[in-house]
Design a protein around this motif. Structure first.
Motif, PDB file in Angstrom:
ATOM      1  N   TYR A  81       0.769  -1.188   0.120  1.00 41.81           N
ATOM      2  CA  TYR A  81       0.125   0.117  -0.190  1.00 41.81           C
ATOM      3  C   TYR A  81       0.849   1.262   0.082  1.00 41.81           C
ATOM      4  O   TYR A  81       2.039   1.115   0.592  1.00 41.81           O
ATOM      5  CB  TYR A  81      -0.853   0.263   1.199  1.00 41.81           C
TER       6      TYR A  81
ATOM      7  N   TYR B 275       0.664   5.415   1.258  1.00 43.93           N
ATOM      8  CA  TYR B 275       0.051   6.435   1.983  1.00 43.93           C
ATOM      9  C   TYR B 275       0.758   7.801   1.601  1.00 43.93           C
ATOM     10  O   TYR B 275       1.714   7.649   1.661  1.00 43.93           O
ATOM     11  CB  TYR B 275      -0.047   6.030   3.378  1.00 43.93           C
TER      12      TYR B 275
ATOM     13  N   LEU C  38      -5.003   7.001   2.213  1.00 47.51           N
ATOM     14  CA  LEU C  38      -4.677   5.844   1.534  1.00 47.51           C
ATOM     15  C   LEU C  38      -4.625   6.317  -0.090  1.00 47.51           C
ATOM     16  O   LEU C  38      -5.614   6.831  -0.508  1.00 47.51           O
ATOM     17  CB  LEU C  38      -5.481   4.759   1.460  1.00 47.51           C
TER      18      LEU C  38
ATOM     19  N   MET D 179       3.659   0.452   2.997  1.00 45.11           N
ATOM     20  CA  MET D 179       3.273  -0.457   3.783  1.00 45.11           C
ATOM     21  C   MET D 179       3.045  -1.784   3.513  1.00 45.11           C
ATOM     22  O   MET D 179       2.478  -1.762   2.359  1.00 45.11           O
ATOM     23  CB  MET D 179       1.873  -0.034   4.890  1.00 45.11           C
TER      24      MET D 179
ATOM     25  N   ILE E 260      -6.775   0.037   6.947  1.00 47.13           N
ATOM     26  CA  ILE E 260      -6.266   0.287   5.762  1.00 47.13           C
ATOM     27  C   ILE E 260      -6.358   1.429   4.864  1.00 47.13           C
ATOM     28  O   ILE E 260      -5.961   2.320   4.854  1.00 47.13           O
ATOM     29  CB  ILE E 260      -6.606  -0.962   4.826  1.00 47.13           C
ATOM     30  N   GLY E 261      -8.170   1.648   4.477  1.00 41.51           N
ATOM     31  CA  GLY E 261      -8.312   2.860   3.937  1.00 41.51           C
ATOM     32  C   GLY E 261      -8.880   3.805   4.782  1.00 41.51           C
ATOM     33  O   GLY E 261      -9.243   4.969   4.241  1.00 41.51           O
TER      34      GLY E 261
ATOM     35  N   TRP F 123      -8.835   6.101   8.240  1.00 38.32           N
ATOM     36  CA  TRP F 123      -7.873   6.407   9.412  1.00 38.32           C
ATOM     37  C   TRP F 123      -8.628   7.569  10.460  1.00 38.32           C
ATOM     38  O   TRP F 123      -9.302   8.205   9.925  1.00 38.32           O
ATOM     39  CB  TRP F 123      -6.656   6.962   9.326  1.00 38.32           C
TER      40      TRP F 123
END
Lengths: 111, 111
Positions: free
Chosen positions: A39, A41, A51, A94, B98-99, B101
């Motif tokens: 991934y 970010y 993301l 990540m 993941i997507g 936060w």
């Protein structure tokens, strides 16, 4: 433990020019399910990470198409085709194939 | 709209305990893997703990034996119980999946 190594540490880019960030993992991120759990970010100043890219090359919802991800196995790249002022911040890769590990980050600033 | 809202941070003396909470909306905590990630002042992202949808939990070596991750499905809330806190636990703590936060909650360990 999987170690994620990002280069460069920092990048100064002229608006409208491309930028590229590399991320290397100490082990393959290819899972037996066929997916690669890498991934990208972006953490803008004073904000939580957001993301950009999931599973190597898939843009997350709302992410501009100037962002693209590529790579396989242990070598991955994030590319910004034309950097804009709003792209400044720290970029992190990540992995989540084996717990989670972040790269050290790449700070992108505008010239 | 997905929202993750952390709470529970603050100033605590070394050796003390805190419990962080992460309330989710538009998102089911129990159906996804949920993590806690921290960021010390001026530093990069450090994974702290994860709880998978099946309930398995894992911890970074730096917090193993001191921190406990859990969730309350009825409240759709994630927790991080932090005991025996040390100065190097000082950080902004984010809950994430993941997507998505949260905005983070600051934990400062100092006498």
């Amino acid at each position: 433990d999987i170690v994620m190594t990002q280069t460069p540490l920092s990048l100064s880019v002229t608006p409208g020019q491309p930028a590229s960030i590399s991320c290397k993992s100490s082990q393959s991120l290819l899972h037996s399910d066929g997916k690669t759990y890498l991934y990208w970010y972006l953490q803008k100043p004073g904000q939580p990470p957001q993301l950009l890219i999931y599973e190597v090359s898939n843009r997350f919802s709302g992410v501009p198409d100037r962002f693209s991800g590529s790579g396989s196995g242990t070598d991955f790249t994030l590319k910004i085709s034309r950097v804009e002022a709003e792209d400044v911040g720290v970029y992190y890769c990540m992995q989540s194939i084996q717990l989670l590990t972040f790269g050290g980050g790449t700070k992108v600033e505008i010239k | 709209e997905v929202q993750l809202v952390e709470s529970g941070g603050g100033l605590i003396q070394p050796g003390g305990s805190l419990r962080l909470s992460c309330a989710a909306s538009g998102f089911t905590v129990s159906s996804n893997y949920m993590t806690w990630v921290r960021q010390a002042p001026g530093k990069g992202l450090e994974w702290v703990s994860v709880i998978y949808s099946g309930g398995n939990t894992y911890y970074a070596d730096s917090v193993k034996g001191r921190f406990t991750i859990s969730r309350d499905n009825s409240k759709n809330t994630l927790y991080l119980q932090m005991n025996s806190l040390r100065a190097d636990d000082t950080a902004v703590y984010y809950c994430a999946s993941i997507g998505y936060w949260g905005q983070g909650t600051l934990v400062t360990v100092s006498s």
